[in-house]
Write an enzyme that holds these catalytic residues in place. Sequence first.
Site, PDB file in Angstrom:
ATOM      1  N   ARG A 266       0.762  -1.342  -0.216  1.00 13.72           N
ATOM      2  CA  ARG A 266       0.177   0.026   0.283  1.00 13.72           C
ATOM      3  C   ARG A 266       1.033   0.875  -0.025  1.00 13.72           C
ATOM      4  O   ARG A 266       1.491   1.245   0.893  1.00 13.72           O
ATOM      5  CB  ARG A 266      -0.695   0.236   1.316  1.00 13.72           C
ATOM      6  CG  ARG A 266      -1.399   1.463   1.385  1.00 13.72           C
ATOM      7  CD  ARG A 266      -2.573   0.918   2.308  1.00 13.72           C
ATOM      8  NE  ARG A 266      -2.035   0.497   3.895  1.00 13.72           N
ATOM      9  CZ  ARG A 266      -1.822   1.363   5.040  1.00 13.72           C
ATOM     10  NH1 ARG A 266      -1.625   2.788   4.869  1.00 13.72           N
ATOM     11  NH2 ARG A 266      -1.344   0.355   6.125  1.00 13.72           N
ATOM     12  N   HIS A 270      -3.558   4.217   4.570  1.00  8.59           N
ATOM     13  CA  HIS A 270      -4.963   3.154   4.592  1.00  8.59           C
ATOM     14  C   HIS A 270      -5.874   3.896   4.364  1.00  8.59           C
ATOM     15  O   HIS A 270      -6.343   3.871   3.897  1.00  8.59           O
ATOM     16  CB  HIS A 270      -4.954   2.962   6.738  1.00  8.59           C
ATOM     17  CG  HIS A 270      -5.447   1.562   6.707  1.00  8.59           C
ATOM     18  ND1 HIS A 270      -5.894   0.418   6.086  1.00  8.59           N
ATOM     19  CD2 HIS A 270      -7.119   1.904   7.272  1.00  8.59           C
ATOM     20  CE1 HIS A 270      -7.266  -0.012   6.629  1.00  8.59           C
ATOM     21  NE2 HIS A 270      -7.823   0.859   7.148  1.00  8.59           N
ATOM     22  N   TYR A 279       4.149   5.510  11.248  1.00  3.95           N
ATOM     23  CA  TYR A 279       5.022   4.471  11.334  1.00  3.95           C
ATOM     24  C   TYR A 279       5.509   3.625  10.312  1.00  3.95           C
ATOM     25  O   TYR A 279       6.185   2.807  10.674  1.00  3.95           O
ATOM     26  CB  TYR A 279       3.601   3.201  12.239  1.00  3.95           C
ATOM     27  CG  TYR A 279       2.860   3.777  11.041  1.00  3.95           C
ATOM     28  CD1 TYR A 279       2.647   2.798   9.365  1.00  3.95           C
ATOM     29  CD2 TYR A 279       1.272   5.183  10.601  1.00  3.95           C
ATOM     30  CE1 TYR A 279       1.664   3.032   8.485  1.00  3.95           C
ATOM     31  CE2 TYR A 279       0.003   4.088   9.844  1.00  3.95           C
ATOM     32  CZ  TYR A 279       0.583   3.401   8.712  1.00  3.95           C
ATOM     33  OH  TYR A 279      -0.737   3.560   7.643  1.00  3.95           O
TER      34      TYR A 279
END
Length: 370
Positions: A266, A270, A279
Amino acid sequence: MSPNTTPIVDTEHDLEMVERVLGPDGTRVPNPDLDPFLSDIDDQALLDLHRDMLVLRRIDSEGVALQRQGQLGLWAPCNGQEAAQIGTGRALAAQDFVFPSYREHGVMYTRGAEPGDYVRMWRGEEGAAYDPARIGMAPLQIIIGAQTLHAVGYGIGIQHDGTDEVAVSYFGDGATSQGDVNEAMVFAASFRAPVVFVCQNNHWAISEPVGLQSQYPLAGRAPAFGIPSVRVDGNDVLACLAAMRWALGHARSGKGPAYIEAVTYRMGPHTTADDPKRYRDEAELEQWRRRDPIARLEAYLHAKGLLDQAHHDAVQAEADRVAKEMRAACLGMTTRPPLAVFDGVYAEPHSGLERQRDQYAAYLAAFEEA
């Protein structure tokens, strides 16, 4: 086909444990397991897959832009996952039925979604983004993993009907930790239901890396349920197409369910409510940029002498047309009256529903009086 069960050590090692037919540099790699499923893929089919992935990327960027401009409440980007979605989606037959999560814009595209279908739910206008019967695809599912159980139930229904349909469920790596996915595989295997499970392992379950969930490839879980599986390079559109053809043929022939793990990445957040910089290491992102699924296919097409200006112009025009119609459909949507939420809930009049409608009408009227 069966997965390698060597523990995942790092990304580089992980990517050596997948089936592929196109290397990261676009070189054609002989694959005795997958090649038989690609015998009919001619030059035009390759160009069509290239067009599909480019149009999908344009759809995705338009969705992000609409959300950033306040026209959509949310958008779940699929940048980087074009090969996994287009490859598997183009293998489906018209009669097959898909149970997606919330990121399958590419699968929607292969099923014939109209421009407004991509944004209707994210704008909050209707509960279902499209007519499921028209495109053979259930409404987008927000509850993680719930659609796998729906697919198995549909698959058991197919058995009772005696048709040659297949139910297909898409989900991410994070969903494999949910009970629903594991329960779905138990039922699918027990009843030999014609179901294909497609796990798009994009390496991040929101902010948690896949290595935190499993030290072994996710495809290795399926055989424990009695379900054959294959682990493919999810950035290789031809490998994804071939794997899906294998899985559909297995399920359609009465042999029961099959499982695909498409190892991809990805590239974006998200959802548009997420900030992956909090992160995710930029070096990791750059590593995956070099494995771009579109660039990989383009390298192969260049080597075959298939890419020219005419194709480029035609694809660009198609992508712009779809994006323009998608934006126009979004901005032109008319919000239904608040009381319309009660329409179509029951086929026949229902006293309880009428009482709720009256109470809600009184609540709305109070604002008008104020």
